[in-house]
Write a protein that holds these residues in place. Sequence first.
Motif, PDB file in Angstrom:
ATOM      1  N   GLY A   4      14.512 -58.763   1.877  1.00 30.66           N
ATOM      2  CA  GLY A   4      14.922 -59.664   0.807  1.00 30.66           C
ATOM      3  C   GLY A   4      14.706 -59.023  -0.536  1.00 30.66           C
ATOM      4  N   PRO A   5      14.949 -59.774  -1.623  1.00 35.33           N
ATOM      5  CA  PRO A   5      14.832 -59.193  -2.958  1.00 35.33           C
ATOM      6  C   PRO A   5      13.389 -58.840  -3.288  1.00 35.33           C
ATOM      7  CG  PRO A   5      15.129 -61.566  -3.099  1.00 35.33           C
ATOM      8  CD  PRO A   5      15.348 -61.191  -1.658  1.00 35.33           C
ATOM      9  N   SER A   6      13.223 -57.858  -4.167  1.00 35.19           N
ATOM     10  CA  SER A   6      11.901 -57.485  -4.651  1.00 35.19           C
ATOM     11  C   SER A   6      11.574 -58.308  -5.888  1.00 35.19           C
ATOM     12  CB  SER A   6      11.869 -56.000  -4.996  1.00 35.19           C
ATOM     13  OG  SER A   6      12.690 -55.743  -6.125  1.00 35.19           O
ATOM     14  N   LEU A   7      10.337 -58.208  -6.357  1.00 32.86           N
ATOM     15  CA  LEU A   7       9.953 -58.916  -7.571  1.00 32.86           C
ATOM     16  C   LEU A   7      10.777 -58.453  -8.757  1.00 32.86           C
ATOM     17  CD1 LEU A   7       6.044 -58.976  -7.249  1.00 32.86           C
ATOM     18  CD2 LEU A   7       7.678 -60.733  -6.580  1.00 32.86           C
ATOM     19  N   ALA A   8      11.018 -57.147  -8.839  1.00 32.65           N
ATOM     20  CA  ALA A   8      11.806 -56.619  -9.956  1.00 32.65           C
ATOM     21  C   ALA A   8      13.234 -57.149  -9.919  1.00 32.65           C
ATOM     22  CB  ALA A   8      11.803 -55.090  -9.920  1.00 32.65           C
ATOM     23  N   GLU A   9      13.792 -57.272  -8.722  1.00 30.97           N
ATOM     24  CA  GLU A   9      15.174 -57.751  -8.591  1.00 30.97           C
ATOM     25  C   GLU A   9      15.273 -59.242  -8.898  1.00 30.97           C
ATOM     26  OE1 GLU A   9      16.652 -54.633  -5.117  1.00 30.97           O
ATOM     27  OE2 GLU A   9      15.648 -56.505  -4.579  1.00 30.97           O
ATOM     28  N   LEU A  10      14.260 -60.017  -8.531  1.00 32.07           N
ATOM     29  CA  LEU A  10      14.326 -61.467  -8.731  1.00 32.07           C
ATOM     30  C   LEU A  10      14.002 -61.856 -10.170  1.00 32.07           C
ATOM     31  CD1 LEU A  10      14.777 -64.144  -7.155  1.00 32.07           C
ATOM     32  CD2 LEU A  10      12.284 -64.284  -6.956  1.00 32.07           C
ATOM     33  N   GLY A  11      12.953 -61.275 -10.754  1.00 32.74           N
ATOM     34  CA  GLY A  11      12.548 -61.636 -12.111  1.00 32.74           C
ATOM     35  C   GLY A  11      11.493 -62.725 -12.125  1.00 32.74           C
ATOM     36  N   GLU A  12      10.738 -62.785 -13.234  1.00 32.16           N
ATOM     37  CA  GLU A  12       9.582 -63.681 -13.314  1.00 32.16           C
ATOM     38  C   GLU A  12       9.972 -65.147 -13.263  1.00 32.16           C
ATOM     39  OE1 GLU A  12       5.788 -64.597 -16.289  1.00 32.16           O
ATOM     40  OE2 GLU A  12       7.097 -62.875 -16.646  1.00 32.16           O
ATOM     41  N   GLY A  97       6.682 -53.908  -8.862  1.00 31.43           N
ATOM     42  CA  GLY A  97       7.996 -54.547  -8.890  1.00 31.43           C
ATOM     43  C   GLY A  97       8.735 -54.432  -7.584  1.00 31.43           C
ATOM     44  N   SER A  98       8.385 -53.459  -6.745  1.00 29.44           N
ATOM     45  CA  SER A  98       9.063 -53.267  -5.456  1.00 29.44           C
ATOM     46  C   SER A  98       8.573 -54.229  -4.374  1.00 29.44           C
ATOM     47  CB  SER A  98       8.854 -51.827  -4.974  1.00 29.44           C
ATOM     48  OG  SER A  98       7.466 -51.543  -4.838  1.00 29.44           O
ATOM     49  N   THR A  99       7.557 -55.035  -4.673  1.00 28.31           N
ATOM     50  CA  THR A  99       7.020 -55.962  -3.677  1.00 28.31           C
ATOM     51  C   THR A  99       8.079 -56.989  -3.278  1.00 28.31           C
ATOM     52  OG1 THR A  99       4.828 -55.750  -4.680  1.00 28.31           O
ATOM     53  CG2 THR A  99       5.183 -57.618  -3.198  1.00 28.31           C
ATOM     54  N   PRO A 100       8.330 -57.189  -1.978  1.00 32.31           N
ATOM     55  CA  PRO A 100       9.308 -58.200  -1.564  1.00 32.31           C
ATOM     56  C   PRO A 100       8.868 -59.603  -1.971  1.00 32.31           C
ATOM     57  CG  PRO A 100       8.860 -56.663   0.229  1.00 32.31           C
ATOM     58  CD  PRO A 100       7.832 -56.394  -0.833  1.00 32.31           C
ATOM     59  N   VAL A 101       9.790 -60.372  -2.490  1.00 32.51           N
ATOM     60  CA  VAL A 101       9.490 -61.744  -2.888  1.00 32.51           C
ATOM     61  C   VAL A 101       9.035 -62.553  -1.684  1.00 32.51           C
ATOM     62  CG1 VAL A 101      10.504 -63.875  -3.785  1.00 32.51           C
ATOM     63  CG2 VAL A 101      11.069 -61.673  -4.842  1.00 32.51           C
ATOM     64  N   GLN A 102       9.642 -62.327  -0.529  1.00 36.76           N
ATOM     65  CA  GLN A 102       9.292 -63.098   0.657  1.00 36.76           C
ATOM     66  C   GLN A 102       7.830 -62.892   1.039  1.00 36.76           C
ATOM     67  OE1 GLN A 102      11.682 -62.292   4.110  1.00 36.76           O
ATOM     68  NE2 GLN A 102      10.821 -63.963   5.292  1.00 36.76           N
ATOM     69  N   TRP A 103       7.306 -61.688   0.811  1.00 34.70           N
ATOM     70  CA  TRP A 103       5.895 -61.444   1.104  1.00 34.70           C
ATOM     71  C   TRP A 103       5.013 -62.357   0.258  1.00 34.70           C
ATOM     72  CZ3 TRP A 103       1.487 -60.041  -1.511  1.00 34.70           C
ATOM     73  CH2 TRP A 103       0.406 -59.628  -0.733  1.00 34.70           C
ATOM     74  N   LEU A 104       5.325 -62.465  -1.037  1.00 38.75           N
ATOM     75  CA  LEU A 104       4.519 -63.289  -1.926  1.00 38.75           C
ATOM     76  C   LEU A 104       4.684 -64.773  -1.595  1.00 38.75           C
ATOM     77  CD1 LEU A 104       2.540 -62.904  -4.208  1.00 38.75           C
ATOM     78  CD2 LEU A 104       4.408 -63.159  -5.834  1.00 38.75           C
ATOM     79  N   GLU A 105       5.887 -65.173  -1.197  1.00 42.14           N
ATOM     80  CA  GLU A 105       6.092 -66.567  -0.782  1.00 42.14           C
ATOM     81  C   GLU A 105       5.230 -66.895   0.431  1.00 42.14           C
ATOM     82  OE1 GLU A 105      10.513 -67.999  -1.924  1.00 42.14           O
ATOM     83  OE2 GLU A 105      10.441 -66.378  -0.454  1.00 42.14           O
ATOM     84  N   GLN A 106       5.118 -65.961   1.357  1.00 42.48           N
ATOM     85  CA  GLN A 106       4.275 -66.192   2.526  1.00 42.48           C
ATOM     86  C   GLN A 106       2.801 -66.265   2.145  1.00 42.48           C
ATOM     87  OE1 GLN A 106       5.352 -63.065   5.268  1.00 42.48           O
ATOM     88  NE2 GLN A 106       7.394 -63.908   5.631  1.00 42.48           N
ATOM     89  N   VAL A 107       2.386 -65.465   1.167  1.00 43.06           N
ATOM     90  CA  VAL A 107       1.009 -65.552   0.666  1.00 43.06           C
ATOM     91  C   VAL A 107       0.731 -66.958   0.143  1.00 43.06           C
ATOM     92  CG1 VAL A 107      -0.566 -64.772  -1.150  1.00 43.06           C
ATOM     93  CG2 VAL A 107       0.765 -63.095   0.138  1.00 43.06           C
ATOM     94  N   TYR A 108       1.646 -67.471  -0.671  1.00 45.51           N
ATOM     95  CA  TYR A 108       1.450 -68.810  -1.231  1.00 45.51           C
ATOM     96  C   TYR A 108       1.507 -69.880  -0.147  1.00 45.51           C
ATOM     97  CZ  TYR A 108       1.122 -67.825  -6.198  1.00 45.51           C
ATOM     98  OH  TYR A 108       0.676 -67.419  -7.424  1.00 45.51           O
ATOM     99  N   ALA A 109       2.322 -69.666   0.882  1.00 45.12           N
ATOM    100  CA  ALA A 109       2.350 -70.617   1.989  1.00 45.12           C
ATOM    101  C   ALA A 109       1.001 -70.653   2.694  1.00 45.12           C
ATOM    102  CB  ALA A 109       3.455 -70.242   2.973  1.00 45.12           C
ATOM    103  N   GLY A 110       0.358 -69.492   2.865  1.00 45.51           N
ATOM    104  CA  GLY A 110      -0.971 -69.457   3.468  1.00 45.51           C
ATOM    105  C   GLY A 110      -2.005 -70.159   2.617  1.00 45.51           C
ATOM    106  N   MET A 111      -1.958 -69.918   1.314  1.00 45.55           N
ATOM    107  CA  MET A 111      -2.869 -70.620   0.416  1.00 45.55           C
ATOM    108  C   MET A 111      -2.636 -72.129   0.482  1.00 45.55           C
ATOM    109  SD  MET A 111      -3.438 -68.470  -3.114  1.00 45.55           S
ATOM    110  CE  MET A 111      -1.723 -68.069  -3.440  1.00 45.55           C
ATOM    111  N   GLY A 112      -1.372 -72.517   0.462  1.00 43.79           N
ATOM    112  CA  GLY A 112      -1.056 -73.933   0.505  1.00 43.79           C
ATOM    113  C   GLY A 112      -1.534 -74.598   1.777  1.00 43.79           C
ATOM    114  N   SER A 113      -1.442 -73.896   2.911  1.00 46.02           N
ATOM    115  CA  SER A 113      -1.915 -74.454   4.177  1.00 46.02           C
ATOM    116  C   SER A 113      -3.419 -74.688   4.149  1.00 46.02           C
ATOM    117  CB  SER A 113      -1.547 -73.518   5.333  1.00 46.02           C
ATOM    118  OG  SER A 113      -0.147 -73.441   5.496  1.00 46.02           O
ATOM    119  N   ALA A 114      -4.165 -73.731   3.583  1.00 47.39           N
ATOM    120  CA  ALA A 114      -5.615 -73.889   3.490  1.00 47.39           C
ATOM    121  C   ALA A 114      -5.982 -75.045   2.568  1.00 47.39           C
ATOM    122  CB  ALA A 114      -6.257 -72.597   3.007  1.00 47.39           C
TER     123      ALA A 114
END
Length: 336
Positions: A4-12, A97-114
Amino acid sequence: MPEGPSLAELGETALLERLAVHAPPQQWNDDAALLPPLQGERWVISTDALVEGVHFSAATTPAWSVGWRAAAANLSDLAAMGCRRGGGFTVAVAAPGSTPVQWLEQVYAGMGSALKQFGGQLLGGDCSRSHQIMLSITAIGSVDPAQLIRRDGGRCGDWLVVSGPHGLSGLGLKLLQAAAGQQELPPELQHLDPPLQQAAIRAHQEPQPRFDAVAALQASRPEGIPWRLGGTDSSDGLRRSLELLGEASGCQPELDPELLPLPPAAPHIEAMQRLCLDGGEDFELVLALPEAWAQAWLALLPGSRRIGQLGACGGPPCWANTKNPLPAGRGFEHFI
């Protein structure tokens, strides 16, 4: 890493819109978060940073588990102060900036579950570019001032008790590192029962903050005994927790070698003893309690154990039967 898109590709701006689904509606619409007023309680605030390559890696920790572990570590700090639940989180993220956005979304999903399980909500935060991934979390909770847990509350003669076994998370990390080819598993740990291995990996990737142990403290205190105890969590290892309680109280922690809190079904071998003392990231509560209160707490909380007592004079943790120092070792240190 996910596709999926990276952080740089998606934007803040688009990134924040995606991550906002894990927070209450309209929570991220202003420059700062509003906290509800308190009546009769005190705010407890803790800040913790998780850095890629220091606290987690892709080889041992999927993105969802990174988020869960980040939340659990901070929630455990609140529990160690006597909070019954989490209140709120702010999260500052720094990543390439190359970090996939989906990776960060999954991180937040884990935080949200806790947070959904243990209480609290995402209040906001910040994002920035860096050469490696870092999550900096500020956790907020509330506690009754009459039921605070502080490290310096222990007294000589108090029982030392823990809310659960130690060494599972450290064992889980070793198993995951061996499976990823990062390091070889010691021979004495190569033939463990599969259920123990599974429990260890789960303990490392999905630790549990012990708010239930705090609730048990409040429910088990015998009538007539004042609220006086010493306590901390074992995020940096059981040995380090005992050192902190001993230094704060001026009493020497005496650990009973027959009561070492090894995980159930774990072999009684030197490698497991080292993990029990210094493996870290078990996130159990380690407490010094008056004997009557300790007995009532142990009876109420499944899995809790007595491990020793506070001695009559100061000094580093030692064995209760011989007063000899514990085997050489140390808990987690960031700067070694």
